[in-house]
Design a protein around this motif. Structure first.
Motif, PDB file in Angstrom:
ATOM      1  N   HIS A  64       0.877  -1.169   0.000  1.00 50.28           N
ATOM      2  CA  HIS A  64       0.000   0.000   0.000  1.00 50.28           C
ATOM      3  C   HIS A  64       0.917   1.222   0.000  1.00 50.28           C
ATOM      4  O   HIS A  64       1.553   1.525   1.004  1.00 50.28           O
ATOM      5  N   ASN A  65       0.998   1.880  -1.140  1.00 48.26           N
ATOM      6  CA  ASN A  65       1.926   2.992  -1.326  1.00 48.26           C
ATOM      7  C   ASN A  65       1.109   4.260  -1.528  1.00 48.26           C
ATOM      8  O   ASN A  65       0.095   4.240  -2.226  1.00 48.26           O
ATOM      9  N   MET A  66       1.550   5.363  -0.946  1.00 50.05           N
ATOM     10  CA  MET A  66       0.806   6.617  -1.029  1.00 50.05           C
ATOM     11  C   MET A  66       0.959   7.301  -2.384  1.00 50.05           C
ATOM     12  O   MET A  66       0.262   8.261  -2.672  1.00 50.05           O
ATOM     13  N   GLY A  67       1.886   6.824  -3.206  1.00 48.38           N
ATOM     14  CA  GLY A  67       2.019   7.369  -4.548  1.00 48.38           C
ATOM     15  C   GLY A  67       3.134   8.385  -4.686  1.00 48.38           C
ATOM     16  O   GLY A  67       3.992   8.531  -3.813  1.00 48.38           O
ATOM     17  N   THR A  68       3.104   9.095  -5.791  1.00 50.46           N
ATOM     18  CA  THR A  68       4.200   9.978  -6.193  1.00 50.46           C
ATOM     19  C   THR A  68       4.430  11.155  -5.254  1.00 50.46           C
ATOM     20  O   THR A  68       5.483  11.771  -5.318  1.00 50.46           O
ATOM     21  N   GLY A  69       3.504  11.467  -4.397  1.00 50.30           N
ATOM     22  CA  GLY A  69       3.646  12.611  -3.504  1.00 50.30           C
ATOM     23  C   GLY A  69       4.352  12.313  -2.199  1.00 50.30           C
ATOM     24  O   GLY A  69       4.457  13.192  -1.341  1.00 50.30           O
ATOM     25  N   CYS A  70       4.867  11.112  -2.030  1.00 52.06           N
ATOM     26  CA  CYS A  70       5.456  10.735  -0.739  1.00 52.06           C
ATOM     27  C   CYS A  70       6.891  10.256  -0.927  1.00 52.06           C
ATOM     28  O   CYS A  70       7.124   9.189  -1.517  1.00 52.06           O
ATOM     29  N   THR A  71       7.839  11.020  -0.407  1.00 52.99           N
ATOM     30  CA  THR A  71       9.250  10.632  -0.521  1.00 52.99           C
ATOM     31  C   THR A  71       9.557   9.369   0.273  1.00 52.99           C
ATOM     32  O   THR A  71      10.389   8.560  -0.143  1.00 52.99           O
ATOM     33  N   SER A  72       8.899   9.187   1.410  1.00 52.92           N
ATOM     34  CA  SER A  72       9.140   7.979   2.204  1.00 52.92           C
ATOM     35  C   SER A  72       8.647   6.741   1.462  1.00 52.92           C
ATOM     36  O   SER A  72       9.355   5.730   1.396  1.00 52.92           O
ATOM     37  N   CYS A  73       7.449   6.786   0.900  1.00 49.85           N
ATOM     38  CA  CYS A  73       6.936   5.646   0.139  1.00 49.85           C
ATOM     39  C   CYS A  73       7.844   5.334  -1.044  1.00 49.85           C
ATOM     40  O   CYS A  73       8.031   4.171  -1.406  1.00 49.85           O
ATOM     41  N   THR A  74       8.414   6.380  -1.637  1.00 49.59           N
ATOM     42  CA  THR A  74       9.331   6.191  -2.755  1.00 49.59           C
ATOM     43  C   THR A  74      10.582   5.462  -2.281  1.00 49.59           C
ATOM     44  O   THR A  74      11.059   4.532  -2.942  1.00 49.59           O
ATOM     45  N   MET A  75      11.115   5.837  -1.111  1.00 56.14           N
ATOM     46  CA  MET A  75      12.302   5.168  -0.576  1.00 56.14           C
ATOM     47  C   MET A  75      12.013   3.694  -0.290  1.00 56.14           C
ATOM     48  O   MET A  75      12.814   2.830  -0.615  1.00 56.14           O
ATOM     49  N   TRP A  76      10.854   3.400   0.297  1.00 46.49           N
ATOM     50  CA  TRP A  76      10.497   2.001   0.562  1.00 46.49           C
ATOM     51  C   TRP A  76      10.445   1.234  -0.755  1.00 46.49           C
ATOM     52  O   TRP A  76      10.977   0.135  -0.862  1.00 46.49           O
ATOM     53  N   ALA A  77       9.786   1.806  -1.763  1.00 45.27           N
ATOM     54  CA  ALA A  77       9.665   1.123  -3.051  1.00 45.27           C
ATOM     55  C   ALA A  77      11.036   0.943  -3.704  1.00 45.27           C
ATOM     56  O   ALA A  77      11.295  -0.098  -4.317  1.00 45.27           O
ATOM     57  N   ASP A  78      11.921   1.920  -3.560  1.00 44.86           N
ATOM     58  CA  ASP A  78      13.283   1.751  -4.075  1.00 44.86           C
ATOM     59  C   ASP A  78      13.923   0.506  -3.459  1.00 44.86           C
ATOM     60  O   ASP A  78      14.598  -0.267  -4.143  1.00 44.86           O
ATOM     61  N   GLY A  79      13.696   0.293  -2.175  1.00 45.73           N
ATOM     62  CA  GLY A  79      14.250  -0.875  -1.495  1.00 45.73           C
ATOM     63  C   GLY A  79      13.616  -2.169  -1.964  1.00 45.73           C
ATOM     64  O   GLY A  79      14.298  -3.187  -2.130  1.00 45.73           O
ATOM     65  N   PHE A  80      12.305  -2.168  -2.191  1.00 48.13           N
ATOM     66  CA  PHE A  80      11.638  -3.375  -2.686  1.00 48.13           C
ATOM     67  C   PHE A  80      12.153  -3.740  -4.070  1.00 48.13           C
ATOM     68  O   PHE A  80      12.231  -4.920  -4.415  1.00 48.13           O
ATOM     69  N   ASN A  81      12.498  -2.739  -4.860  1.00 44.18           N
ATOM     70  CA  ASN A  81      13.017  -2.996  -6.204  1.00 44.18           C
ATOM     71  C   ASN A  81      14.248  -3.896  -6.137  1.00 44.18           C
ATOM     72  O   ASN A  81      14.414  -4.787  -6.955  1.00 44.18           O
ATOM     73  N   GLY A  82      15.096  -3.670  -5.156  1.00 49.91           N
ATOM     74  CA  GLY A  82      16.322  -4.457  -5.027  1.00 49.91           C
ATOM     75  C   GLY A  82      16.102  -5.900  -4.643  1.00 49.91           C
ATOM     76  O   GLY A  82      16.908  -6.763  -4.982  1.00 49.91           O
ATOM     77  N   VAL A  83      15.014  -6.183  -3.939  1.00 47.77           N
ATOM     78  CA  VAL A  83      14.751  -7.560  -3.504  1.00 47.77           C
ATOM     79  C   VAL A  83      13.580  -8.196  -4.252  1.00 47.77           C
ATOM     80  O   VAL A  83      13.151  -9.299  -3.924  1.00 47.77           O
ATOM     81  N   TYR A  84      13.090  -7.510  -5.277  1.00 47.48           N
ATOM     82  CA  TYR A  84      11.904  -7.994  -6.001  1.00 47.48           C
ATOM     83  C   TYR A  84      12.072  -9.423  -6.518  1.00 47.48           C
ATOM     84  O   TYR A  84      11.186 -10.260  -6.330  1.00 47.48           O
ATOM     85  N   ASP A  85      13.181  -9.733  -7.176  1.00 44.74           N
ATOM     86  CA  ASP A  85      13.354 -11.077  -7.725  1.00 44.74           C
ATOM     87  C   ASP A  85      13.295 -12.141  -6.631  1.00 44.74           C
ATOM     88  O   ASP A  85      12.726 -13.214  -6.831  1.00 44.74           O
ATOM     89  N   HIS A  86      13.873 -11.836  -5.483  1.00 43.73           N
ATOM     90  CA  HIS A  86      13.844 -12.787  -4.365  1.00 43.73           C
ATOM     91  C   HIS A  86      12.401 -12.996  -3.887  1.00 43.73           C
ATOM     92  O   HIS A  86      11.973 -14.133  -3.674  1.00 43.73           O
ATOM     93  N   LEU A  87      11.681 -11.894  -3.712  1.00 44.99           N
ATOM     94  CA  LEU A  87      10.299 -11.991  -3.251  1.00 44.99           C
ATOM     95  C   LEU A  87       9.426 -12.723  -4.272  1.00 44.99           C
ATOM     96  O   LEU A  87       8.645 -13.605  -3.914  1.00 44.99           O
ATOM     97  N   ALA A  88       9.581 -12.367  -5.554  1.00 43.64           N
ATOM     98  CA  ALA A  88       8.740 -12.943  -6.612  1.00 43.64           C
ATOM     99  C   ALA A  88       9.018 -14.422  -6.842  1.00 43.64           C
ATOM    100  O   ALA A  88       8.189 -15.117  -7.431  1.00 43.64           O
TER     101      ALA A  88
END
Length: 190
Positions: A64-88
């Motif tokens: 659940h991400n707040m979208g483009t207006g949230c720098t914190s949500c963006t940082m969390w998503a940046d981190g998920f990007n790095g582990v996406y293959d592992h999670l998927a």
């Protein structure tokens, strides 16, 4: 307290956290799942249902991400990007925002995100899952769903925020004696 004493104390605290995590896993295994509707989301390719987001997996992470207006949500998503293959490799994974699919595509491209995204705009999904406040604002979090036959159930969820278990940045900053101090995430750093 000298370095060796502090290290021993911190090692003891980390052992307590590990024991608490084990207790949390035990509660998680005993939880009674929450049945949920088969919500409809929007993507660049059209509508998709919650059940379709599972693909060939039994488990599904929805961020659940707040979208483009949230720098914190963006940082969390940046981190998920790095582990996406592992999670998927273990479960389906998707990030849900109130932004339109076109806005999501452009923002994700600028960040280099590789994971799938859906828009919950126009749906009650985020609110029904507890990630929309009374004032209408969005809240960040993660929900885990399972497909059990024809039924979809939510088996866990957690809010995202500073110091949570889902963003390594704050935990690394905790190792600096002054901690986070006045730092906050940004879209880019000079």
């Amino acid at each position: 307290m000298n370095y060796a004493q502090a290290k021993d104390t911190l090692t003891g605290h980390r052992a307590q956290i590990a024991a608490l995590r084990q207790q949390m896993r035990e509660v998680q295994q005993a939880i009674e799942p929450q049945p949920v509707d088969d919500y409809v989301f929007q993507t660049l390719d059209g509508s998709v249902t919650l059940s379709q987001l599972f693909g060939d997996k039994t488990d599904l992470f929805v961020i659940h991400n707040m979208g483009t207006g949230c720098t914190s949500c963006t940082m969390w998503a940046d981190g998920f990007n790095g582990v996406y293959d592992h999670l998927a490799s273990r479960a389906a994974f998707v990030l849900s925002t109130p932004n339109t699919p076109a806005v999501q595509r452009d923002f994700a491209a600028g960040r280099g995100w590789r994971f799938p995204m859906v828009s919950h705009e126009g749906s009650s999904f985020a609110q029904d899952m507890g990630y929309r406040g009374e004032n209408g604002g969005w809240h960040p979090g993660v929900s885990v769903f399972q497909k059990r036959g024809d039924q979809i159930v939510r088996v866990s969820d957690a809010e995202l925020g500073p110091g949570d278990d889902f963003c390594i940045t704050y935990h690394l900053f905790d190792m600096i004696p002054e901690g986070v101090t006045a730092w906050s995430p940004k879209y880019a750093y000079a």
